[in-house]
Structure formats: C-alpha cells, structure tokens
Design an enzyme around this catalytic site. Sequence first.
Site, PDB file in Angstrom:
ATOM      1  N   ASP A  30       0.830  -1.212   0.000  1.00 27.56           N
ATOM      2  CA  ASP A  30       0.000   0.000   0.000  1.00 27.56           C
ATOM      3  C   ASP A  30       0.864   1.261   0.000  1.00 27.56           C
ATOM      4  O   ASP A  30       0.505   2.272  -0.608  1.00 27.56           O
ATOM      5  CB  ASP A  30      -0.918   0.017   1.225  1.00 27.56           C
ATOM      6  CG  ASP A  30      -1.972  -1.081   1.184  1.00 27.56           C
ATOM      7  OD1 ASP A  30      -2.112  -1.704   0.111  1.00 27.56           O
ATOM      8  OD2 ASP A  30      -2.632  -1.307   2.204  1.00 27.56           O
ATOM      9  N   THR A  33       1.803   1.974  -3.524  1.00 29.34           N
ATOM     10  CA  THR A  33       0.689   2.560  -4.263  1.00 29.34           C
ATOM     11  C   THR A  33       0.604   4.060  -3.997  1.00 29.34           C
ATOM     12  O   THR A  33       0.469   4.869  -4.926  1.00 29.34           O
ATOM     13  CB  THR A  33      -0.631   1.887  -3.859  1.00 29.34           C
ATOM     14  OG1 THR A  33      -0.556   0.483  -4.148  1.00 29.34           O
ATOM     15  CG2 THR A  33      -1.799   2.479  -4.623  1.00 29.34           C
ATOM     16  N   ASP A  73       3.839  -2.601  -6.647  1.00 28.37           N
ATOM     17  CA  ASP A  73       2.931  -2.803  -5.517  1.00 28.37           C
ATOM     18  C   ASP A  73       2.211  -4.150  -5.584  1.00 28.37           C
ATOM     19  O   ASP A  73       2.181  -4.905  -4.607  1.00 28.37           O
ATOM     20  CB  ASP A  73       1.939  -1.634  -5.364  1.00 28.37           C
ATOM     21  CG  ASP A  73       1.135  -1.359  -6.624  1.00 28.37           C
ATOM     22  OD1 ASP A  73       1.288  -2.077  -7.634  1.00 28.37           O
ATOM     23  OD2 ASP A  73       0.336  -0.391  -6.598  1.00 28.37           O
ATOM     24  N   GLY A  74       1.676  -4.481  -6.756  1.00 27.80           N
ATOM     25  CA  GLY A  74       1.003  -5.770  -6.895  1.00 27.80           C
ATOM     26  C   GLY A  74       1.962  -6.937  -6.800  1.00 27.80           C
ATOM     27  O   GLY A  74       1.661  -7.961  -6.170  1.00 27.80           O
ATOM     28  N   ARG A  78       1.976 -10.025  -3.997  1.00 26.78           N
ATOM     29  CA  ARG A  78       1.980 -11.455  -4.314  1.00 26.78           C
ATOM     30  C   ARG A  78       3.183 -12.158  -3.709  1.00 26.78           C
ATOM     31  O   ARG A  78       3.065 -13.273  -3.180  1.00 26.78           O
ATOM     32  CB  ARG A  78       1.960 -11.643  -5.837  1.00 26.78           C
ATOM     33  CG  ARG A  78       0.642 -11.225  -6.484  1.00 26.78           C
ATOM     34  CD  ARG A  78       0.606 -11.599  -7.951  1.00 26.78           C
ATOM     35  NE  ARG A  78       1.583 -10.844  -8.728  1.00 26.78           N
ATOM     36  CZ  ARG A  78       1.335  -9.669  -9.284  1.00 26.78           C
ATOM     37  NH1 ARG A  78       0.153  -9.094  -9.123  1.00 26.78           N
ATOM     38  NH2 ARG A  78       2.260  -9.049  -9.999  1.00 26.78           N
ATOM     39  N   ASP A  95      -4.170   4.176  -8.976  1.00 28.14           N
ATOM     40  CA  ASP A  95      -3.878   4.325 -10.407  1.00 28.14           C
ATOM     41  C   ASP A  95      -4.724   5.430 -11.035  1.00 28.14           C
ATOM     42  O   ASP A  95      -4.224   6.257 -11.799  1.00 28.14           O
ATOM     43  CB  ASP A  95      -4.140   3.000 -11.132  1.00 28.14           C
ATOM     44  CG  ASP A  95      -2.885   2.181 -11.306  1.00 28.14           C
ATOM     45  OD1 ASP A  95      -1.784   2.698 -11.023  1.00 28.14           O
ATOM     46  OD2 ASP A  95      -2.993   1.013 -11.720  1.00 28.14           O
TER      47      ASP A  95
END
Length: 204
Positions: A30, A33, A73-74, A78, A95
């Site tokens: 986060d 992001t 971030d993603g 993961r 985004d």
Amino acid sequence: MNGLYALKPWYAETLSGVRAALVRREVSPDALTLAGVVCAAGAAAALALLPFGWSAPPVAVLLAARLAFANLDGALARDTGRTSRRGALLNELGDRAADLVVLAGFLPLAPLWLVATAGLAATLPSWVSLAGAAAGAGRLNGGPVGKTERCALVVLAAASGWCTPILVTVAAGSALTACLRLARLWRELAADAPAEAAVPGGVR
C-alpha cells in the site's frame, strides 16, 4: 493492441532486484501505491511550474518512478502473500488518482475544458477493463494509448511545450483504447454466452 504494455515482463524483470530488497525490508504494498500517487503529483508540479525543456527531466524521472511503483505494488503483495481485496481497491484508486493528478499539471498551460476532457478520457480504458473483469472476463491492459503511453506523452509535452496537441492525443487515443477494449470484451463475452434454449411452439 498492447502497445508499450508489451514491455511489462521485461520491466518487471528489471525491477526484480528492487522488489527483493523491498521484500526483505517488509515494505507495505500500500505504501508503494501511495508513493506512485506522490510521484504523479511531483511530475504535475514540475510540468506546471518549470519552463518547457527544463521540466522534461524531472517529469520523466518522476513518471518512470510512478510506473515502477505501479508495477511493484502488486508484485510485492503477491511475493509476500499480502494480497487482499482492500489492497486491490487501493491499487485501482491509486492508479486512477495518479492519472488525473498528472494531467492536472496542464491546468495552467491549456484550456480547462481540454484538460478535463483528457482527464475523463484517460480513465475510460480502465473503467472498461474493470467492467469486463466484473463480468468474468480477463483484465485487459495496454492499448494504443494506455498508462505507459500517456506518461510518455506528458514527457513529450514537458520537452516541447505542445500542450494542446498532446492533450488532444491523450483524449482521442484513450477513447480509441477504450473502444478497442470494449469491442474485444464484447466478442469474448458473446462467445461465452450460453445458447438460448428453443421453446416448443416458438414461444420464448
């Protein structure tokens, strides 16, 4: 249709060392992001406040960082098992906010209606992709003018001062990208639609 998005696997591999360092330091996805939104705001400020040409290097660096954070971030979530619906929500909101904040840098440089039109159009491809994902289709990315291309166009505007042509290109290209994604989703979802059962007597 993927455009510069086709470079994402190479870019992700390039950032693998950075990602590993972030995992070791237990950085929150986060936070990345939010860092992307901050970089977008910095690029907008540089575009709005610095002379054309001089603004191009900081805009380019900050938008490259914005794209890196959007990639990381993603992937970090993961890698660390911290994927969550809340994180997915924050990622999408981040985004969209970054897209709009970057284009806000044009407010002192171009007519308000044109900046607003470009900002609205820039969000359309993502809304189409999200609608498709909600309907059960795969998430579509890239396109003639996707996120990466928009960043490149902003850098070009900072270098050249061609604000009006760039905003027109962002608006028209984003709308085209949204239409192409919608057409692809429409075909994909139509192929998955169950065949209508025939009712005796022709009554449905």
